[in-house]
Every structure is written in structure tokens, then in C-alpha cells.
Scaffold this active site. Structure first.
Site, PDB file in Angstrom:
ATOM      1  N   VAL A 123       0.836  -1.195   0.000  1.00 33.61           N
ATOM      2  CA  VAL A 123       0.000   0.000   0.000  1.00 33.61           C
ATOM      3  C   VAL A 123       0.873   1.247   0.000  1.00 33.61           C
ATOM      4  O   VAL A 123       1.946   1.267   0.628  1.00 33.61           O
ATOM      5  CB  VAL A 123      -0.905   0.039   1.256  1.00 33.61           C
ATOM      6  CG1 VAL A 123      -2.008   1.081   1.097  1.00 33.61           C
ATOM      7  CG2 VAL A 123      -1.490  -1.315   1.567  1.00 33.61           C
ATOM      8  N   CYS A 124       0.428   2.276  -0.686  1.00 34.85           N
ATOM      9  CA  CYS A 124       1.002   3.612  -0.569  1.00 34.85           C
ATOM     10  C   CYS A 124       2.529   3.585  -0.738  1.00 34.85           C
ATOM     11  O   CYS A 124       3.032   3.168  -1.769  1.00 34.85           O
ATOM     12  CB  CYS A 124       0.581   4.205   0.769  1.00 34.85           C
ATOM     13  SG  CYS A 124       0.864   5.977   0.952  1.00 34.85           S
ATOM     14  N   GLY A 125       3.274   4.015   0.270  1.00 32.85           N
ATOM     15  CA  GLY A 125       4.727   4.076   0.159  1.00 32.85           C
ATOM     16  C   GLY A 125       5.383   2.749  -0.125  1.00 32.85           C
ATOM     17  O   GLY A 125       6.448   2.690  -0.756  1.00 32.85           O
ATOM     18  N   THR A 180       4.307   0.558  -2.177  1.00 36.71           N
ATOM     19  CA  THR A 180       4.292   0.339  -3.621  1.00 36.71           C
ATOM     20  C   THR A 180       5.462   1.047  -4.279  1.00 36.71           C
ATOM     21  O   THR A 180       6.045   0.541  -5.241  1.00 36.71           O
ATOM     22  CB  THR A 180       2.973   0.827  -4.262  1.00 36.71           C
ATOM     23  OG1 THR A 180       2.854   2.250  -4.120  1.00 36.71           O
ATOM     24  CG2 THR A 180       1.773   0.142  -3.628  1.00 36.71           C
TER      25      THR A 180
END
Length: 202
Positions: free
Chosen positions: A106-108, A110
Site C-alpha cells: 500500500v502507498c509508500g 508500492t
């Protein structure tokens, strides 16, 4: 019992995994309630502090975990993915994927997987295509403008799509019937009360 391992570290973004962990562990509306549990894994066993200020003592250290012992490795977002200090989790993600064990990022997280080339040949999403482009990765053509994307053993999600992340993980793990996931999403993502009544009668 299948164990989903959630990476924990300083600055972990609490909200991104709340629906996933709570609804996976409680077993409600699942095909086989009680088949899955959650364990936290840190770089060490030392306590960490989430972005929300919660202190978490990891259940185990990453060095003591192998893909064969895991149903999935979940990598939440946080403010430390760009520093490189979480590189061991990125290396673990590569090992999990090589072993055919699912990974959710998720988010960072990725962004960190993009730097490592793990998104180059897989459909994926994140917070924004420009955000991932800043990693210098070669997978821009595989970016999908969706809240969450599943490609084989990899689940990716935006940091503002905790319900869609949970749904994608549940679908990948096969924890719920598709019709139940539709009702679950109707309730928690669309805030449609009809989803609640559909779930209670399922």
C-alpha cells in the site's frame, strides 16, 4: 490455521490496514470462519510506534519468517519507505513472490517495490502514477487507475482505499464468497445500509 503477516515499523499508517486486519481476524461472513489469523512482523522484535502513536510489539522478527509459513505478507504505507531502512521488507516481498506466496503493498510500500523492479511486469496501482514515476521504475504502462489491483500474487492499493485493499486481499485469499464481498463493499465502501442486511441474511 493460515497466518497473514503484517509488517510493522515506525510511522506505519494505521488507517490503511484497519479494515483488512479486523475483518480478516474476526472471521465474520467468511467461507471458513477462523481459518485465518494475523501476526505482526518487524525488522526486529523491538516495539515500534505507528503514525497514530500506537505502540506495537512485533510477534516475530522478519529474519525468523519464511514464505512457506505465511499466507500473505502485507506491507502498509508509512513515512519511512523512501529512506531505505525498510529494504529488508522489500527483499522479503521478492522472496514471497518468487515462492508463490501473495504480497499486498500500500502507498509508500508500492513505491519501494517499484524501485526494486517488482512492479515492472505486473499490473498495479498506487496513490498516483506520477508518484510511482518518481521511483524511476519501468512499469508505468502497467499502472491501473483503480483503488486496488490484484495481479496474480501481488495486491497493490492506494493509501486512501483501505476498504478496497481489504476486499482485494479477501478475494485473493478466497476468504469470502464473491456475493458476500459485494455486500461487504456496499456497506463499508458505499455506506449503503442494504449491505448490512444482505450480510446478516447471507
Amino acid at each position: 490455521m493460515h497466518t497473514v503477516h503484517v509488517a510493522v515499523f515506525d510511522t506505519l499508517a494505521d488507517w490503511e490496514i484497519g479494515h483488512l486486519t479486523a475483518h480478516l481476524r474476526n472471521g465474520a461472513h467468511q467461507v471458513a470462519p477462523g481459518s485465518f489469523t494475523i501476526a505482526t512482523v518487524g525488522l526486529t522484535r523491538d516495539p515500534v510506534t505507528t503514525m497514530g502513536g500506537l505502540t506495537v510489539v512485533p510477534d516475530l522478527a522478519l529474519a525468523d519468517l519464511e514464505p512457506a509459513d505465511s499466507a500473505m505478507l502485507v506491507l502498509p504505507g508509512g513515512e519511512t519507505w523512501h529512506s531505505g531502512e525498510l529494504a529488508p521488507f522489500v527483499d522479503a516481498a521478492a522472496r514471497w513472490l518468487d515462492a508463490g506466496t501473495p504480497v499486498a503493498a500500500v502507498c509508500g510500500a508500492t513505491w519501494a517495490l517499484a524501485v526494486a523492479g517488482l512492479l515492472d511486469e505486473r499490473d498495479h496501482t498506487s496513490n498516483d502514477p506520477g508518484y510511482l514515476a518518481s521511483s524511476g521504475y519501468a512499469g508505468g504502462e502497467r499502472y491501473r487507475a483503480e483503488p486496488a489491483v490484484v495481479d496474480g500474487d501481488l495486491v497493490t492499493a492506494s493509501g486512501v482505499a483501505p476498504v478496497h485493499l481489504a476486499r482485494a486481499v479477501f478475494a485473493r485469499l478466497g476468504t469470502h464468497d464473491p456475493s458476500v464481498l459485494e455486500s461487504w463493499t456496499k456497506l463499508y465502501a458505499d455506506r449503503d445500509p442494504a449491505g448490512f442486511f444482505e450480510l446478516t441474511s447471507a
